[in-house]
Design an enzyme around this catalytic site. Structure first.
Site, PDB file in Angstrom:
ATOM      1  N   TYR A  17       0.833  -1.196   0.000  1.00  0.00           N
ATOM      2  CA  TYR A  17       0.000   0.000   0.000  1.00  0.00           C
ATOM      3  C   TYR A  17       0.881   1.264   0.000  1.00  0.00           C
ATOM      4  O   TYR A  17       2.003   1.218  -0.491  1.00  0.00           O
ATOM      5  CB  TYR A  17      -1.055  -0.072   1.134  1.00  0.00           C
ATOM      6  CG  TYR A  17      -2.194   0.780   0.705  1.00  0.00           C
ATOM      7  CD1 TYR A  17      -2.924   0.461  -0.444  1.00  0.00           C
ATOM      8  CD2 TYR A  17      -2.467   1.968   1.345  1.00  0.00           C
ATOM      9  CE1 TYR A  17      -3.889   1.302  -0.936  1.00  0.00           C
ATOM     10  CE2 TYR A  17      -3.441   2.810   0.859  1.00  0.00           C
ATOM     11  CZ  TYR A  17      -4.149   2.480  -0.286  1.00  0.00           C
ATOM     12  OH  TYR A  17      -5.079   3.320  -0.775  1.00  0.00           O
ATOM     13  N   LYS A  35      -6.050  -2.322  -1.748  1.00  0.00           N
ATOM     14  CA  LYS A  35      -6.970  -2.180  -0.602  1.00  0.00           C
ATOM     15  C   LYS A  35      -7.648  -3.514  -0.293  1.00  0.00           C
ATOM     16  O   LYS A  35      -7.869  -3.860   0.870  1.00  0.00           O
ATOM     17  CB  LYS A  35      -8.014  -1.108  -0.896  1.00  0.00           C
ATOM     18  CG  LYS A  35      -7.407   0.293  -0.858  1.00  0.00           C
ATOM     19  CD  LYS A  35      -8.137   1.231   0.067  1.00  0.00           C
ATOM     20  CE  LYS A  35      -7.229   2.355   0.505  1.00  0.00           C
ATOM     21  NZ  LYS A  35      -7.868   3.469   1.153  1.00  0.00           N
ATOM     22  N   ASN A  83      -0.571  11.933   1.063  1.00  0.00           N
ATOM     23  CA  ASN A  83       0.144  10.763   0.556  1.00  0.00           C
ATOM     24  C   ASN A  83       0.537  10.960  -0.902  1.00  0.00           C
ATOM     25  O   ASN A  83      -0.138  11.699  -1.604  1.00  0.00           O
ATOM     26  CB  ASN A  83      -0.769   9.530   0.623  1.00  0.00           C
ATOM     27  CG  ASN A  83      -1.050   9.090   2.028  1.00  0.00           C
ATOM     28  OD1 ASN A  83      -0.166   9.057   2.860  1.00  0.00           O
ATOM     29  ND2 ASN A  83      -2.299   8.763   2.291  1.00  0.00           N
ATOM     30  N   ASP A 114     -14.007   5.682   1.223  1.00  0.00           N
ATOM     31  CA  ASP A 114     -12.923   5.580   2.203  1.00  0.00           C
ATOM     32  C   ASP A 114     -12.154   6.889   2.349  1.00  0.00           C
ATOM     33  O   ASP A 114     -11.716   7.237   3.442  1.00  0.00           O
ATOM     34  CB  ASP A 114     -11.976   4.452   1.804  1.00  0.00           C
ATOM     35  CG  ASP A 114     -10.956   4.199   2.891  1.00  0.00           C
ATOM     36  OD1 ASP A 114     -11.370   4.055   4.052  1.00  0.00           O
ATOM     37  OD2 ASP A 114      -9.747   4.186   2.593  1.00  0.00           O
ATOM     38  N   ASP A 115     -11.997   7.615   1.259  1.00  0.00           N
ATOM     39  CA  ASP A 115     -11.228   8.871   1.332  1.00  0.00           C
ATOM     40  C   ASP A 115     -11.943   9.895   2.201  1.00  0.00           C
ATOM     41  O   ASP A 115     -11.313  10.730   2.839  1.00  0.00           O
ATOM     42  CB  ASP A 115     -11.019   9.448  -0.069  1.00  0.00           C
ATOM     43  CG  ASP A 115     -10.412   8.412  -0.981  1.00  0.00           C
ATOM     44  OD1 ASP A 115      -9.304   7.964  -0.688  1.00  0.00           O
ATOM     45  OD2 ASP A 115     -11.084   8.011  -1.945  1.00  0.00           O
ATOM     46  N   GLU A 126     -13.342   4.657  -4.008  1.00  0.00           N
ATOM     47  CA  GLU A 126     -11.941   4.886  -3.698  1.00  0.00           C
ATOM     48  C   GLU A 126     -11.298   5.816  -4.722  1.00  0.00           C
ATOM     49  O   GLU A 126     -11.365   5.550  -5.920  1.00  0.00           O
ATOM     50  CB  GLU A 126     -11.254   3.510  -3.748  1.00  0.00           C
ATOM     51  CG  GLU A 126      -9.935   3.436  -3.104  1.00  0.00           C
ATOM     52  CD  GLU A 126      -9.977   3.708  -1.621  1.00  0.00           C
ATOM     53  OE1 GLU A 126     -10.762   3.091  -0.901  1.00  0.00           O
ATOM     54  OE2 GLU A 126      -9.202   4.577  -1.192  1.00  0.00           O
ATOM     55  N   ASP A 127     -10.700   6.886  -4.243  1.00  0.00           N
ATOM     56  CA  ASP A 127      -9.887   7.751  -5.098  1.00  0.00           C
ATOM     57  C   ASP A 127     -10.611   8.301  -6.329  1.00  0.00           C
ATOM     58  O   ASP A 127     -10.043   8.356  -7.434  1.00  0.00           O
ATOM     59  CB  ASP A 127      -8.573   7.037  -5.477  1.00  0.00           C
ATOM     60  CG  ASP A 127      -7.616   6.980  -4.273  1.00  0.00           C
ATOM     61  OD1 ASP A 127      -8.025   7.412  -3.177  1.00  0.00           O
ATOM     62  OD2 ASP A 127      -6.476   6.515  -4.419  1.00  0.00           O
ATOM     63  N   ARG A 158      -8.236  10.561  -8.771  1.00  0.00           N
ATOM     64  CA  ARG A 158      -7.429  11.225  -7.733  1.00  0.00           C
ATOM     65  C   ARG A 158      -6.727  10.152  -6.916  1.00  0.00           C
ATOM     66  O   ARG A 158      -7.156   9.812  -5.821  1.00  0.00           O
ATOM     67  CB  ARG A 158      -8.336  12.108  -6.853  1.00  0.00           C
ATOM     68  CG  ARG A 158      -7.614  13.136  -6.037  1.00  0.00           C
ATOM     69  CD  ARG A 158      -7.767  12.901  -4.551  1.00  0.00           C
ATOM     70  NE  ARG A 158      -7.272  11.599  -4.161  1.00  0.00           N
ATOM     71  CZ  ARG A 158      -7.492  11.025  -2.988  1.00  0.00           C
ATOM     72  NH1 ARG A 158      -8.241  11.588  -2.097  1.00  0.00           N
ATOM     73  NH2 ARG A 158      -6.979   9.819  -2.692  1.00  0.00           N
TER      74      ARG A 158
HETATM   75  P1  NAI Z   1      -8.934  16.439  -2.677  1.00  0.00           P
HETATM   76  O1  NAI Z   1      -8.392  16.621  -4.032  1.00  0.00           O
HETATM   77  O2  NAI Z   1     -10.374  16.151  -2.494  1.00  0.00           O
HETATM   78  O3  NAI Z   1      -8.611  17.745  -1.793  1.00  0.00           O
HETATM   79  C1  NAI Z   1      -7.410  18.455  -1.827  1.00  0.00           C
HETATM   80  C2  NAI Z   1      -7.684  19.796  -1.187  1.00  0.00           C
HETATM   81  O4  NAI Z   1      -6.462  20.484  -1.030  1.00  0.00           O
HETATM   82  C3  NAI Z   1      -8.605  20.692  -1.998  1.00  0.00           C
HETATM   83  O5  NAI Z   1      -9.597  21.237  -1.160  1.00  0.00           O
HETATM   84  C4  NAI Z   1      -7.692  21.809  -2.479  1.00  0.00           C
HETATM   85  O6  NAI Z   1      -8.343  23.054  -2.574  1.00  0.00           O
HETATM   86  C5  NAI Z   1      -6.701  21.845  -1.332  1.00  0.00           C
HETATM   87  N1  NAI Z   1      -5.485  22.530  -1.731  1.00  0.00           N
HETATM   88  C6  NAI Z   1      -4.807  22.463  -2.882  1.00  0.00           C
HETATM   89  N2  NAI Z   1      -3.784  23.329  -2.880  1.00  0.00           N
HETATM   90  C7  NAI Z   1      -3.824  23.955  -1.686  1.00  0.00           C
HETATM   91  C8  NAI Z   1      -3.046  24.962  -1.087  1.00  0.00           C
HETATM   92  N3  NAI Z   1      -1.998  25.474  -1.727  1.00  0.00           N
HETATM   93  N4  NAI Z   1      -3.383  25.373   0.130  1.00  0.00           N
HETATM   94  C9  NAI Z   1      -4.434  24.851   0.786  1.00  0.00           C
HETATM   95  N5  NAI Z   1      -5.197  23.895   0.270  1.00  0.00           N
HETATM   96  C10 NAI Z   1      -4.912  23.457  -0.959  1.00  0.00           C
HETATM   97  O7  NAI Z   1      -8.065  15.321  -2.008  1.00  0.00           O
HETATM   98  P2  NAI Z   1      -8.360  14.488  -0.660  1.00  0.00           P
HETATM   99  O8  NAI Z   1      -9.060  13.249  -0.981  1.00  0.00           O
HETATM  100  O9  NAI Z   1      -8.977  15.367   0.339  1.00  0.00           O
HETATM  101  O10 NAI Z   1      -6.879  14.079  -0.234  1.00  0.00           O
HETATM  102  C11 NAI Z   1      -5.950  15.078   0.137  1.00  0.00           C
HETATM  103  C12 NAI Z   1      -4.680  14.390   0.595  1.00  0.00           C
HETATM  104  O11 NAI Z   1      -4.938  13.640   1.754  1.00  0.00           O
HETATM  105  C13 NAI Z   1      -4.081  13.438  -0.446  1.00  0.00           C
HETATM  106  O12 NAI Z   1      -2.686  13.596  -0.447  1.00  0.00           O
HETATM  107  C14 NAI Z   1      -4.425  12.098   0.088  1.00  0.00           C
HETATM  108  O13 NAI Z   1      -3.470  11.108  -0.270  1.00  0.00           O
HETATM  109  C15 NAI Z   1      -4.407  12.347   1.579  1.00  0.00           C
HETATM  110  N6  NAI Z   1      -5.199  11.381   2.306  1.00  0.00           N
HETATM  111  C16 NAI Z   1      -4.644  10.819   3.410  1.00  0.00           C
HETATM  112  C17 NAI Z   1      -5.305   9.852   4.111  1.00  0.00           C
HETATM  113  C18 NAI Z   1      -4.670   9.298   5.347  1.00  0.00           C
HETATM  114  O14 NAI Z   1      -3.662   9.755   5.758  1.00  0.00           O
HETATM  115  N7  NAI Z   1      -5.231   8.338   6.000  1.00  0.00           N
HETATM  116  C19 NAI Z   1      -6.581   9.349   3.650  1.00  0.00           C
HETATM  117  C20 NAI Z   1      -7.141  10.077   2.531  1.00  0.00           C
HETATM  118  C21 NAI Z   1      -6.443  11.047   1.883  1.00  0.00           C
END
Ligand code: NAI
Length: 572
Positions: free
Chosen positions: A124, A195, A429, A289-290, A266-267, A177
């Site tokens: 993963y 997963k 991530n 899950d996200d 997912e994603d 994504r």
């Molecule tokens: P998403 O694409 O839905 O959201 C990303 C957000 O970041 C958007 O609201 C965007 O406006 C914001 N963003 C972009 N540039 C920015 C900046 N310069 N300043 C402030 N905000 C900014 O993506 P999602 O699903 O919310 O995932 C975000 C991250 O979280 C990914 O890297 C993902 O891998 C990670 N993630 C981690 C998890 C964990 O640690 N368990 C689980 C799910 C996601």
């Protein structure tokens, strides 16, 4: 010597329960005779490789097709781990392990279960991110079902090609994504595959009950469109009404082919993710899950962090840096949890703030997406995190923005100046996208931060003390939630289920863990923890009338007895 095919294996010794999670291959359609000889060795669900016994070798036409010595499974595990550790890159380890999954599924799961802490980052995040980026180049053998927009109008026929009737969980993506890496199109198939491996490794859901699905609706990633080895449809993404009709056809076909199946989204890109979840969560057994899994693991981390530093969840002021799927899910579940502590919904929401690429999410901003509105408060616009941290004085900042380095030394220093123990979660991530590293969080806060990240970081020695960063890994949550849903045959997956999952996970963190700075239980315990989460989730399903089967007398032991174990069964 007899060549008579023996009866179908695996049922022998597998517990017969109404949960029936051991996943007997009797459900494989189109298989009449038990395979023998080379065919048996090439069947990954039945193959035991060098562990076939002398009697099996005689009875199943295997004499001479294997080296003479009969291995135990323990020895096979040793050989596999020797091989894994001899690889020089993570991607080579990934390729080797997927090769093993293709050859001998039982051994693959035994290896994974026995070495989860070491192999989870390979199977993963973070390695899976690299594997997805390279998917078209490293591809060897197809796994799961690919449904492309060319299949519109005949998705049911595509699903009919899957050889197993009793599928209980589907993980589906359209690859828009992938982790924090963006649109990887059909290459995103690595995520459902990975997963679902964790469903088996962490929660004991048999591999045969799991189905990875890729919805190939094209990609907007130009580099992939230009890559001759890209495996998906080489056109831009389907959008709008056509996309919705395609997805709807998929959900109907899934319901007809696998009634009651759990569908984990997912994603998906965030425009689709929120809409699809809202559309289906009340009329199918679906979760994202996200949004929801991330929320639960983050809430569990917050509970543990607060236990370490004192106070209550409802005392916290939390800034979500990033206002996408993860952030919206986290805010929604924290608000639910604060209401469990007695706050009103509006008071709970008032403690939660979001930032997106345009700065602080405030009421005066126009055109805010639907999921941001509950957290858009009256406040002057602020454009950068440093100003927000100085102004709002949050007790916790949670990064979900995929913006590497967004938690600058100054931001962390201000958090440490304002709080005895600042909570800093950098969830993005893979590792390369993280808002800060564990070392940065500890160093710039003078060792005061309670830190967790999305991808794993090594321990950090600060001022002579070894600090253990937590990994807010969704794998702590989704396999247990899925198992609880499956065993209760729940109609829907609810917020309360994720809330109890978070509570259960946090309760598994002991004082000794907290003393070391660990806010999640050791990954070594994930099977035990997933089982407890499954029991708690199934209990919600039974108590709220969402379960569609009668409640077993002893829920815990029924679930425990039903789970898959990666053991060889005798075929003679
Ligand atoms: P998403 O694409 O839905 O959201 C990303 C957000 O970041 C958007 O609201 C965007 O406006 C914001 N963003 C972009 N540039 C920015 C900046 N310069 N300043 C402030 N905000 C900014 O993506 P999602 O699903 O919310 O995932 C975000 C991250 O979280 C990914 O890297 C993902 O891998 C990670 N993630 C981690 C998890 C964990 O640690 N368990 C689980 C799910 C996601």
């Amino acid at each position: 010597m007899t060549q008579n095919p023996p009866p179908a294996p695996v049922l022998r010794g597998a517990p017969a329960t109404n949960g029936h999670l051991s996943g007997a291959p009797m459900h494989v359609r189109g298989t009449t005779a038990f395979p023998i000889g080379q065919e048996l060795l090439r069947n990954p669900t039945l193959n035991k490789g060098t562990a076939f016994t002398e009697e099996e070798r005689d009875a199943l036409g295997l004499r001479g097709l294997l080296p003479a010595r009969v291995d135990t499974q323990d020895l096979q595990v040793l050989r596999v781990m020797d091989n894994v550790r001899s690889k020089t890159t993570d991607l080579e380890q990934y390729n080797y392990l997927i090769g093993l999954q293709d050859r001998n599924q039982t051994l693959f799961y035994r290896v994974l279960m026995d070495n989860l802490t070491e192999l989870m980052p390979i199977i993963y995040t973070p390695t899976i991110g690299l594997a997805c980026q390279e998917y078209g180049h490293i591809f060897r053998r197809s796994r799961g079902i690919y449904i492309s927009d060319r299949d519109r109008g005949s998705i049911a026929k595509v699903l009919a090609n899957w050889p197993v009737d009793d599928v209980r969980v589907i993980v589906v993506t359209d690859g828009e994504r992938i982790l924090g890496l963006g649109d990887l199109g059909a290459n995103g198939m690595g995520i459902p595959v990975g997963k679902l491996s964790l469903y088996t490794a962490c929660a004991g859901v048999a591999p045969s009950l799991c189905l990875p699905v890729m919805l190939d609706v094209g990609t907007d990633n130009q580099a992939l469109l230009d890559d001759p080895l890209y495996l998906g449809l080489p056109h831009r993404r389907l959008r709008g009404a056509e996309y919705d009709a395609f997805f709807d056809e998929f959900m109907v076909a899934v319901r007809d082919r696998f009634p009651g199946v759990l569908v984990q989204l997912e994603d998906f890109g965030n425009a689709n993710a929120f809409r699809l979840l809202e559309k289906y969560e009340d009329n199918a057994c679906v979760f994202n899950d996200d949004i929801q899994g991330t929320a639960a693991v983050s809430l569990a981390g917050l509970y543990s962090a607060i236990r370490a530093i004192g106070g209550r969840l409802s005392d916290q002021t939390i800034v979500l840096y990033g206002a996408g799927e993860a952030a919206a899910g986290i805010c929604g579940l924290i608000s639910h949890a604060m209401q469990h502590e007695g706050l009103s919904e509006s008071d709970a929401r008032a403690r939660l703030w979001m930032m997106d690429s345009k700065g602080l999410v405030v009421k005066s901003r126009s055109g805010l997406a639907h999921h941001k509105l509950p957290y858009a408060h009256d406040h002057a616009p602020l454009l950068d995190l440093l100003s927000v941290v100085k102004d709002l004085k949050p007790t916790a900042i949670v990064g979900a923005s995929s913006q590497t380095g967004a938690f600058t030394p100054e931001v962390i220093q201000i958090m440490a100046a304002n709080n005895d123990r600042p909570i800093i979660f950098s969830l993005s991530n893979p590792t390369s996208q993280s808002e800060c590293t564990a070392e940065e969080a500890y160093t710039h806060s003078n060792g005061k931060a309670v830190f967790a990240s999305g991808s794993p970081f090594p321990n950090v020695t600060y001022d002579g003390q070894v600090l253990h960063p937590g990994q807010a890994n969704n794998a702590y949550i989704f396999p247990g939630v899925g198992l609880g849903t499956i065993v209760s045959r729940a109609k829907h997956v609810t917020k309360e289920m994720f809330y109890v999952a978070a509570r259960t996970l946090a309760d598994e963190v002991c004082d000794a863990d907290l003393a070391l700075g660990r806010i999640f239980p050791s990954l070594e315990r994930i099977r035990e923890v997933s089982l407890k989460i499954a029991i708690a989730v199934a209990r919600v399903a039974f108590d709220t009338g969402l379960a569609t089967i009668p409640e077993p007398e002893d829920l815990g032991s029924t679930i425990a007895a039903a789970v898959y174990k990666p053991e060889y069964h005798s075929y003679v």
